[in-house]
Scaffold this active site. Structure first.
Site, PDB file in Angstrom:
ATOM      1  N   HIS A   1      -2.801  -6.083  -3.180  1.00 18.33           N
ATOM      2  CA  HIS A   1      -2.718  -4.790  -3.878  1.00 18.33           C
ATOM      3  C   HIS A   1      -1.504  -4.666  -4.794  1.00 18.33           C
ATOM      4  O   HIS A   1      -1.246  -3.579  -5.321  1.00 18.33           O
ATOM      5  CB  HIS A   1      -2.698  -3.646  -2.861  1.00 18.33           C
ATOM      6  CG  HIS A   1      -4.036  -3.393  -2.217  1.00 18.33           C
ATOM      7  ND1 HIS A   1      -5.120  -2.904  -2.918  1.00 18.33           N
ATOM      8  CD2 HIS A   1      -4.474  -3.594  -0.944  1.00 18.33           C
ATOM      9  CE1 HIS A   1      -6.156  -2.795  -2.097  1.00 18.33           C
ATOM     10  NE2 HIS A   1      -5.798  -3.219  -0.900  1.00 18.33           N
TER      11      HIS A   1
ATOM     12  N   ASN B   1       0.822  -1.221   0.000  1.00 18.71           N
ATOM     13  CA  ASN B   1       0.000   0.000   0.000  1.00 18.71           C
ATOM     14  C   ASN B   1       0.855   1.271   0.000  1.00 18.71           C
ATOM     15  O   ASN B   1       0.397   2.348   0.394  1.00 18.71           O
ATOM     16  CB  ASN B   1      -0.924   0.037   1.224  1.00 18.71           C
ATOM     17  CG  ASN B   1      -1.733  -1.232   1.393  1.00 18.71           C
ATOM     18  OD1 ASN B   1      -1.448  -2.039   2.271  1.00 18.71           O
ATOM     19  ND2 ASN B   1      -2.723  -1.419   0.540  1.00 18.71           N
TER      20      ASN B   1
HETATM   21 FE   FE2 Z   1      -2.352  -3.844   3.076  1.00 19.72          FE
HETATM   22 FE   FE2 Z   2      -3.696  -6.606   1.604  1.00 21.71          FE
END
Ligand code: FE2
Ligand code: FE2
Length: 282
Positions: free
Chosen positions: A68, A40
């Protein structure tokens, strides 16, 4: 030897805190090997090449990821040029990059890092248990690697605990990521593997999982998205865990949480402080 792991770096606040704190932590505690989850790091979603390089320059030996990983599409391309960036091991065959690697630590030890992702509440992936088992069989503790660290990126604590026990005695440590909230269950399992359900994020905890509070609250209330999620900008807490490794067996001697800065109660493992005192006395 000592391993240091930092949980999901969220946005600019998390990044700045890690870039400032990590070099100091590395030096102060003579960490031999550092792993950071960067899924992230770019505006809360994915990782860019520039940010990956910042984390590596700050002292990360390996950057792990999770669901992600491809949010910044460029990662699909540059991951092939970075041995030290991992994506989940149990992604479909043919996915760019790799989910495990053997790396040289500062003390000369070979560290196997495995990045796996859970399936409970997370969608369809290959079986993480079998994928991790294969990685450990290909590169076993002591004969293949001096230490083995597993970042298990998963939602359900049941799946995380099960994987911890599944590899107990065959890995140095299993540490969970993804929930962004640190858990207080750090322990050495009966077979000698260090375990923690979730390291927690490196981000601003005056937030919902590192994001500005308003939009998540509004979506719970109305179910209507009104704007994008944006990372919260306040002071970040650097969350992670330190592991002391028995060099003879490759298993863990101690594990302790790290929480520095920001809003969370502060924590540093006692064994790190103790070692610093001993060095000071010498
Ligand atoms: Fe995360
Ligand atoms: Fe995650």
């Amino acid at each position: 030897m000592r391993l240091l792991f930092l949980g999901d770096v969220v946005g600019r606040a998390g990044r700045l805190a890690v870039l400032e704190t990590l070099p100091k932590l590395r030096e102060r505690y003579a960490a031999d090997f550092v792993i950071v989850n960067g899924e992230n790091a770019a505006g809360g979603f994915g990782i860019s090449e520039a940010i990956l390089n910042e984390l590596l320059d700050a002292g990360a030996d390996v950057v792990t990821t999770g669901n992600h990983v491809w949010d910044q599409r460029e990662a699909l391309v540059f991951i092939e040029r970075y041995d030290r960036l991992l994506r989940p091991l149990n992604f479909p065959a043919g996915t760019p990059g790799k989910g495990a690697g053997l790396f040289k630590a500062a003390n000369g030890a070979d560290v196997l890092v495995v990045n796996a992702m859970g399936r409970v509440f997370m969608g369809d992936l290959d079986d993480p248990f079998r994928a991790v088992d294969e990685a450990l069989t290909a590169c076993p503790l002591k004969t293949g690697a001096d230490a083995i660290f597993i970042d298990f990126h998963a939602e359900a604590t049941s799946e995380k605990e099960a994987l911890g026990h599944f590899v107990d005695g065959r890995a140095t440590a299993v540490v969970g990521t993804h929930t962004h909230v640190p858990t207080a269950d750090d322990q050495i399992l009966t077979g000698g593997t260090a375990y923690l359900s979730d390291a927690g994020m490196c981000g601003d905890f005056d937030s919902v999982l590192g994001m500005d509070k308003d939009e998540p609250i509004s979506r719970f209330l109305s179910k209507i998205p009104s704007r994008r999620f944006a990372p919260s900008k306040g002071d970040a807490t650097v969350c992670g865990v330190a592991i002391d490794v028995d060099d003879r067996t490759g298993l863990a001697r101690a594990i302790g949480p790290i929480r520095l800065g920001g809003r969370l109660s502060q924590a540093e493992p006692a064994f790190w402080r103790q070692d610093v005192r001993e060095e000071d006395d010498a």
